[in-house]
Every structure is written in C-alpha cells, then in structure tokens.
Design an enzyme around this catalytic site. Structure first.
Site, PDB file in Angstrom:
ATOM      1  N   HIS A  15       0.803  -1.231   0.000  1.00 36.93           N
ATOM      2  CA  HIS A  15       0.000   0.000   0.000  1.00 36.93           C
ATOM      3  C   HIS A  15       0.828   1.269   0.000  1.00 36.93           C
ATOM      4  CE1 HIS A  15      -4.176  -1.400   0.514  1.00 36.93           C
ATOM      5  NE2 HIS A  15      -3.656  -2.413   1.150  1.00 36.93           N
ATOM      6  N   LYS A  24      -8.775  13.735   4.591  1.00 36.66           N
ATOM      7  CA  LYS A  24      -7.923  12.538   4.609  1.00 36.66           C
ATOM      8  C   LYS A  24      -6.973  12.700   5.783  1.00 36.66           C
ATOM      9  CE  LYS A  24      -6.879  13.636   0.295  1.00 36.66           C
ATOM     10  NZ  LYS A  24      -7.269  12.450  -0.427  1.00 36.66           N
ATOM     11  N   ARG A  25      -6.214  11.633   6.091  1.00 39.99           N
ATOM     12  CA  ARG A  25      -5.212  11.754   7.157  1.00 39.99           C
ATOM     13  C   ARG A  25      -4.344  12.982   6.903  1.00 39.99           C
ATOM     14  NH1 ARG A  25      -1.139   8.028   7.162  1.00 39.99           N
ATOM     15  NH2 ARG A  25      -1.712   7.431   5.061  1.00 39.99           N
ATOM     16  N   LYS A  62       0.419  14.403   1.663  1.00 36.05           N
ATOM     17  CA  LYS A  62      -0.936  14.666   1.154  1.00 36.05           C
ATOM     18  C   LYS A  62      -1.163  16.170   0.937  1.00 36.05           C
ATOM     19  CE  LYS A  62      -2.894  10.481   3.280  1.00 36.05           C
ATOM     20  NZ  LYS A  62      -3.465   9.712   2.161  1.00 36.05           N
ATOM     21  N   THR A  72      -8.657   6.412  -2.132  1.00 32.28           N
ATOM     22  CA  THR A  72     -10.002   5.898  -2.447  1.00 32.28           C
ATOM     23  C   THR A  72     -11.052   6.986  -2.234  1.00 32.28           C
ATOM     24  OG1 THR A  72     -10.010   4.947  -0.226  1.00 32.28           O
ATOM     25  CG2 THR A  72      -9.628   3.440  -2.066  1.00 32.28           C
ATOM     26  N   LYS A 100     -14.715   8.169  -4.227  1.00 32.00           N
ATOM     27  CA  LYS A 100     -16.008   8.469  -3.593  1.00 32.00           C
ATOM     28  C   LYS A 100     -16.527   9.832  -4.051  1.00 32.00           C
ATOM     29  CE  LYS A 100     -14.395   5.733   0.214  1.00 32.00           C
ATOM     30  NZ  LYS A 100     -13.477   5.767   1.348  1.00 32.00           N
TER      31      LYS A 100
END
Length: 837
Positions: free
Chosen positions: A375, A568-569, A574, A679, A683
């Site tokens: 991952h 998100k985290r 990110k 992911t 969505k």
C-alpha cells in the site's frame, strides 16, 4: 419524543418476530428486544434505547443469514479467502444493514409506529473505531463486495477498545481523547465463547532429540472471537468480520499476591492482555511501544491462522484421508499491507512444530497460500522491526525468518549470480551493526505467491523501483489491482436523492451492483431537465452539510458558494499545507481588492478535515494553522461572504457520508508518486464532485475514465520528482512570488502569535533533515493556483459545471470494489461464487 416514544410503545405488543418484513411485526420485535433484552432501566424508550433495540432486531435476521452462510460454506467446502488487516473502518452499521437487506422502508414505518424517526435513530450509533484511514476503509469496502458477490471469504481483525483517538479542536490545536464506541456495547457483534486460542509471547525454543523444535515458556494470552455479520446487498450471503480480543485466564490471577496487597502484580497478565487490543497503532517511540505493536500484529496472525487451520480440519473430518498439500487449494490468505507479515513465519511454525511437517512441505504450503498487497512506497511506512526485539518476543519465528533469509540467499547465488551485489538490499535481514532489522516487505515479497499494488501507477512504480530486483527473479509474481469503493455505502445510501435520479433516468437500479451502467448517464449530460434535477439533489446535500457544519463548528456557510473539500489523514505528502497556503493567498488578494472587484470573484467555502497522528508534530501544526486561518477569515466582514475556511473535526466514516455528497470540488493533491491509490478520490468522483489533483495514485485512472477535460490537473509528474529534488539540492529552485507572499503573510502574524516557523522551515533551504521542501509544495504552488483560477472560471458557468459533474459520476463505473474483488478472486485467490440457496 421520549414520552411520545413510550406512549407509542405501549400500543405495540412486545412479541418476537425475528424475521418479519411487515412494519407492525418489526415494531413488535423492536419492542420485544427493548423489554426482554433490556440494557437500560425500564419505562424509557428514548432515541438511544430505540437504537439498541432496533439494532438487535436487525441482528436477529443477520444471525440467521450468517448461520445459513456458515453452514453452506461448511457443506460445500469451497476454497475460501481470509483477509488479514490491522484495521477496518466500518462506520455505522444500521443504515447499511437495512439497506443491504432491502428492509429500510419497513424499518422506517416500524419506528414511526413506536414514535420515532429512522433518521434520528441512525444518529445514535457511534462509528466502530477499528481503523484510521484509507487502508481500513478499503478493507471494509472489500468485505461488502465479498458478501455481495457471494464469495466464500472472511475478514480477520482486532477488537480495539479505544480505536485510534477522537479528535477535539481547541485553541491549542488538535487534542486526542479515547474513542468511546464500546463504552456501552456494540449491538452488532456476537461473542463466540467457544472460539478461544492460546497465543504465546517471549519464552525460548527447546530442541528435541529428534531435531524437532518446541517453543515453550514466556506468557500465554487467550484470543477470544467476536463476529460482526456482514450482509451482501440483496443476497442471503452474510459473511463474517472476526475480531479478536485478548484475555488472560482466571488461573493467571494471583490470589495470594492480591491478598498480600500486591494488586498490580497479582493481575499483571490480565492488564498486559488488555493492552493488546486497547489502542490502534500505539506510539512506538519506546521499546515498550515497539513490543506492544509487535504483540498486536502477532496476536492477529496467530489467532487467525489457528482458526483457519481448525476450520480446514473440521471441513475434512469424516471425509476420509487428506493431505496438507490440499491446504492451498482450500485456503487463500491475503495480507493487507505489511502489518500481518508474521502470518508467514507463524504458518511455518504451526505446520512444522504442531503438525509435524518438514521444512520443504511447510514452505510449499505457506508460499502457495499467502499473497501480499503493498500500500505504500514511503520508506518510513515499509515496516522494519528490530532484530533484538523480535528475538525477545518471538524467538521461534526469528529462527524461521533466518532460515527463509538463508535459503533465499542460496537461491540467488545459485540462479541469479548477477544480483549478488544487490543482496544486502533485497535480503530479508539487514545486519547493520548499529540497527539490525527484519524488513517485513522483503519477507512478504520473498514468501508470497502474488504481490499486488493498488493503482496502475503505483504498481508500475513497485515494479520499476521498489521491487525491481525481485521482478527480475519472479517476473509473474507482480500484479495490479486498482482499488475500488462500495457503491452501496458511498452513493446508494449516503446520497438517496442523487440515487433516485440516477435510477429514474437509467430506468433501472441495477447500477447499484453493476456500476458500469452509470456510463448510460453520459447521453443525458446536456439535457436541461436532467441537469435541473441533478442540481437540486446536489443542493439538498449541500444544505444538509451546511446544517451539520453549523452544528459541529458554529460556522455558518453559504450553500450557494463553491464547496471545496479535502478530507484525509493529515500528512505532509498529502499536502494539506499546499491547500491552506492557497487559501491564505486567496484571502490576502480578496483583502486587497475593492468591494466592486470582490463581487466578480467566485465565493468559496474551503473545508479541510482529518486526524494528525498524535506524535506527528508538523501534521498537528498544519491542523492548528487551518483553524487559525479560519478564525480570522470567517470573522472578517469584508471577506467572509466570498471566502470561508472550516476545519471539520473528528473526521470519520459518518462525517464522510455527510461531506462527500455535499462536495463540488475535492482536492487530491499529493506529491506525484507518493499516494499509492487513494479511495476518497473515487467516492467524490462517484458523487459528481470534480477533482483538482496531481497525476498520482488512482487520480491517473479517474482522469482517464471521466475525461481529462473534467479534471483540474496541476503539478509535477511522478517521473519528474527525483530530478526536481536534485535541482533543489543544487540550489536551482526559484520560488514563485505568490508562494513567498503567502508564507510571509503567516509570518507577519496575520493569523495570530503562534510560531509557525518550524512548519514553514520545512519549505525553506535546499537540503537537510526536515528542510528543502521534500514534498515540492513550492514547486507545485504556481500551477496549483493556476488550476484554482480555472476552477473559479468553470464554476461561473453552471451549465458547464453540471455537465462536468454528471460526466464525473458517469465515468466512475470502474471504481467499484465489486470489480476489484472480482479480479482478486479470479487472478490471485482462485475462488468462486458460493451462493446460499
């Protein structure tokens, strides 16, 4: 409502009707549970009591279906997959369960008869706190698809009492408190008191006269099984998520010490056992923290494999003789990332030391049974465990890992001598005298029959870079399985208005299990009638979201502004920092404009949410910065009708189910090459939300599917990143003046007196630890701002924006987890449908 609920309840007989689909009989069954399975004092039927009674009523049906599925699998004896994951982010269960069982209307009517509204009862449920981010949510989507596709498959995990943490936002920034999802109890789980396995830690290895080995001594805890039923959509199949809890035996409680007043030492093993399933990802900065994490991982692997082996034997009993070589034709084990890597030496240990197999036979069984999903390419996330810690906790497993490593070296020397100089980096054991470690990803790649990445770009990077040397040894071992999401939770149930419109225009609801049918919406994308219905559904979702934001943050947001969301985290790769720097620059420019000019801008509400790991200082600084910027911007009367900045607290699945349908632009802006897949991007796209993003992870494939003209692309590409980092090191980077202006505005104290220099310093300098802008925020800033300007322009043309939104949903068919799981089933696990008749 309470009195109303109690009065209505008195009119409904309390009679058990566990399987009824008639509203009046369901109401009776709910009342039966309230009265005869009481968890609260009598004479109360408030929303909380109503929730637990309703959940138990639904559970009646789930248990019957679970029992039928279990029996059917037992009799047919198909090959079965067991999915091992340290986390599952299940969210709430009630809406999903009654939706998959196709009884939501009956339950809504039944609750009305009892004086309650389904919407209010659903809100009483706490999210199951068994996961953290995308890895855990993916595992939960996969379980939904396994059940819906009628596949013989189960999940295994741990029953964390306090989860990761509950996030509170204060003046100081993020504060962590323990999750409370089990403070009362979870109505969905079924404890299996007959399913208990011993799990050993520490101790030593004894060598018997015949050369066989036995691991003895140390401490032994018990693994107790809790089953959470997972129903498929409109099918009888109901599979299991089996969660393990750690316990000690009564005999381990030292009564003599207790009576001597030595209370802590009397219950030492009991409190040690409780720690194992207390918290997800406990801090591992200390030796004790490392031991606890390793204990968790081994506990999951050992209990699950003992259970799998027992089931394999149970299904053979009374059917004549069988061989261990049949095991891989009946069992597939999938490792979700490196956390369950110890399943490899544990299966070897069980087969050799308990079942008496020799090395070669045990190795053949193990390598044909286990597959591994990678991952991440982030070096710090590829687990490496200290050899001394491993020898201390798992001495037998270290012997086995040493032997696997030794045999791997021998194979390379014999068959691929050209790789000899690479051995120090591709072998399993790193014997660096300063820090000897076991490389878990290497152990997985050497031992698994298949290794897969989770998006095309990610799998390509694995083969070309991270695992390139292994590809030359085993070219057919590596596959791609692009992640997916369940359309049930992430569209059908979380956005009922949009779902109804899709079903109406497609003239079928088959899209819920065949998501490719969404492409049929493309031909309506320009139709005014369709666009109007689409716009009103999106507006209903935005209004619901605005009410939620007001309730949890006290900030009032305008549903007519562009809703721009990044959830998100919180992690530097990110790049929430890029997002907030962009918002700061936007705020500064709005401040400098005349009132007339401001009226020509596109009003925007920027929402950011996510948890920062408790010990990750820079991530926590980013959370504080977003909140500080929001406090200033939202209270600035000149600007706050054109820009709001909101930090959404305690992001979890239920919050996502509110945010995603109400979003119009979502940000997936990681440094290219660093996000394996993502992911949440799927969505958002499925819900008609446009993406601003880099060419990273699954963004690449989403853009291909929905059309590049419907995607706001910016930033360096993955293959350019190493060169850009090198140029930075050599002092060749020239920052954009807008980037400097945004940073300077923070330093000027515009957002308060907190010292943000340590955070901003990560963007300065050309090299050095925590400096040199490793994640290329400065490099990508100008193209990010240009892409945001394109967003503003596009949003002004609502017809064009609605068409893009429709085409986003229409192009999302590929990203169903049903497609992903069907590919795993066929190409990795070799399992087939086993439908309950």
């Amino acid at each position: 409502m309470a009195a109303n609920g109690k009065a209505a309840m008195d009119k409904v007989p309390a009679v058990a009707n566990p399987l009824s689909e008639k509203p009046m009989e369901i109401a009776s069954n709910i009342n039966y549970h309230a009265q005869f399975n009481p968890h609260f004092s009598p004479f109360k039927f408030e929303p909380e009591q109503a929730f637990f009674a309703t959940a138990e009523s639904v559970r009646d049906r789930l248990i019957k279906q679970w029992n039928e599925t279990f029996l059917h699998f037992h009799n047919v004896d198909p090959k079965q997959t067991y999915y091992l994951s340290m986390e599952y982010l299940q969210g709430r269960t009630l809406t999903n369960a009654i939706g998959n069982l196709n009884i939501q209307d009956a339950y809504a009517d039944a609750l009305n008869k009892l004086g309650h509204e389904l919407e209010e009862i659903v809100e009483q449920e706490k999210d199951a706190a068994l996961g953290n981010g995308g890895l855990g949510r993916l595992a939960s989507c996969f379980l939904d698809s396994m059940a819906t596709l009628n596949l013989p498959a189960w999940g295994y995990g741990l029953r964390y009492k306090y989860g990761l943490f509950k996030q509170r936002i204060t003046k100081q920034g993020q504060e962590e408190t323990a999750e409370d999802w089990l403070e009362k109890f979870s109505p969905w789980e079924v404890v299996r008191h007959d399913i208990v396995f011993p799990v050993r830690f520490f101790g030593h290895v004894e060598v018997n006269p015949d050369g066989s080995r036995k691991w003895v001594g140390g401490e032994v805890v018990q693994a107790l099984a809790y089953d959470v039923p997972i129903p498929g959509y409109k099918t009888k199949n109901t599979i299991s998520l089996r969660l393990w809890e750690a316990k000690a035996c009564n005999a381990d409680f030292n009564l003599f010490q207790f009576n001597e007043g030595q209370y802590e030492s009397a219950a030492q093993l009991h409190s040690g056992a409780q720690q194992i399933c207390a918290v997800l990802y406990p801090g591992d900065a200390t030796e004790n923290g490392k031991l606890l994490r390793l204990k968790q991982q081994y506990f999951l692997c050992s209990a699950s494999l003992q259970d799998i082996i027992l089931r394999f034997k149970e299904r053979r009993s009374g059917k004549g003789s069988w061989q261990w070589s049949e095991f891989p034709s009946k069992v597939a084990v999938q490792l979700n990332d490196t956390h369950p890597t110890l399943a490899i030496p544990e299966l070897m240990h069980l087969l050799m030391d308990d079942e008496g197999l020799g090395w070669d036979e045990a190795w053949d069984v193990t390598t044909r049974t286990i597959a591994y999903t990678n991952h991440t390419v982030l070096p710090e996330a590829l687990e490496k465990w200290s050899q001394p810690v491993m020898w201390k906790l798992l001495p037998r497993h270290m012997e086995i890992i040493e032997e696997i490593d030794k045999r791997f070296l021998a194979i390379i020397n014999a068959t691929s001598p050209e790789l000899e100089h690479k051995l120090p980096s591709i072998r399993i054991l790193d014997h660096n005298p300063q820090k000897p470690v076991v490389r878990m990803a290497n152990l997985c790649v050497v031992s698994a029959h298949t290794v897969n990445g989770v998006a095309q770009l990610h799998s390509d990077i694995l083969k070309a870079e991270l695992f390139a040397d292994y590809v030359s040894i085993w070219p057919t071992k590596f596959q791609n399985k692009t992640n997916g999401i369940t359309p049930r939770r992430w569209l059908r149930f979380c956005s009922p208005e949009l779902s109804k419109i899709i079903t109406k225009w497609l003239k079928t609801d088959q899209w819920v299990t065949n998501l490719d049918l969404l492409s049929g919406l493309q031909k309506f994308a320009d139709k005014a009638a369709f666009q109007n219905e689409w716009a009103s559904a999106k507006m209903a979702n935005k209004q619901r979201l605005a009410q939620y934001i007001l309730r949890v943050t006290g900030v009032s947001i305008d549903p007519n502004s562009l809703f721009d969301i990044q959830v998100k985290r919180i992690h530097e790769y990110k790049r929430q920092l890029l997002n907030i720097l962009g918002a700061i620059y936007r705020y500064k420019k709005l401040k400098e404009m005349s009132p007339e000019l401001r009226k020509n801008t596109t009003p925007r509400t920027v929402m950011i949410g996510g948890k920062a790991f408790a010990t990750y200082t820079n991530a926590k600084r980013i959370v504080k910065l977003v909140n500080d910027v929001g406090s200033v911007v939202n209270n600035d009367p000149e600007v706050n009708s054109y820009l709001k900045v909101v930090f959404v607290p305690n992001y979890n699945v239920s919050v996502a189910e509110m945010l995603i349908p109400g979003s119009e632009l979502s940000q997936h802006i990681s440094t290219a090459g660093m996000e394996a897949s993502g992911t949440s991007n799927m969505k958002f796209a499925l819900n008609g939300c446009l993406i601003i993003g880099t060419l990273d992870g699954a963004n690449v494939e989403i853009r291909e599917e929905i059309g590049e003209e419907n995607f706001f692309l910016f930033g360096a590409r993955a293959d350019e990143v190493p060169k850009l980092r090198k140029e930075r090191e050599n002092g060749l980077f020239k920052p954009d003046p807008r980037f400097e202006e945004a940073k300077q505005y923070i330093r000027s104290g515009a957002f308060g007196s907190y010292d943000y220099n340590p955070l901003l310093d990560s963007l300065e300098g050309n090299s050095g630890y925590g400096r040199g802008d490793y994640f290329l925020v400065g490099h990508d800033f100008p193209s990010y701002m240009d892409a945001q300007a394109r967003v503003d322009e596009a949003y002004k043309d609502q017809k064009k924006w609605l068409k893009m939104s429709i085409l986003s949903t229409a192009g999302s068919g590929k990203f169903s987890s049903d497609r992903t799981i069907a590919q795993y089933a066929k190409e990795i696990w070799n399992i087939e449908e086993c439908r309950v008749p």
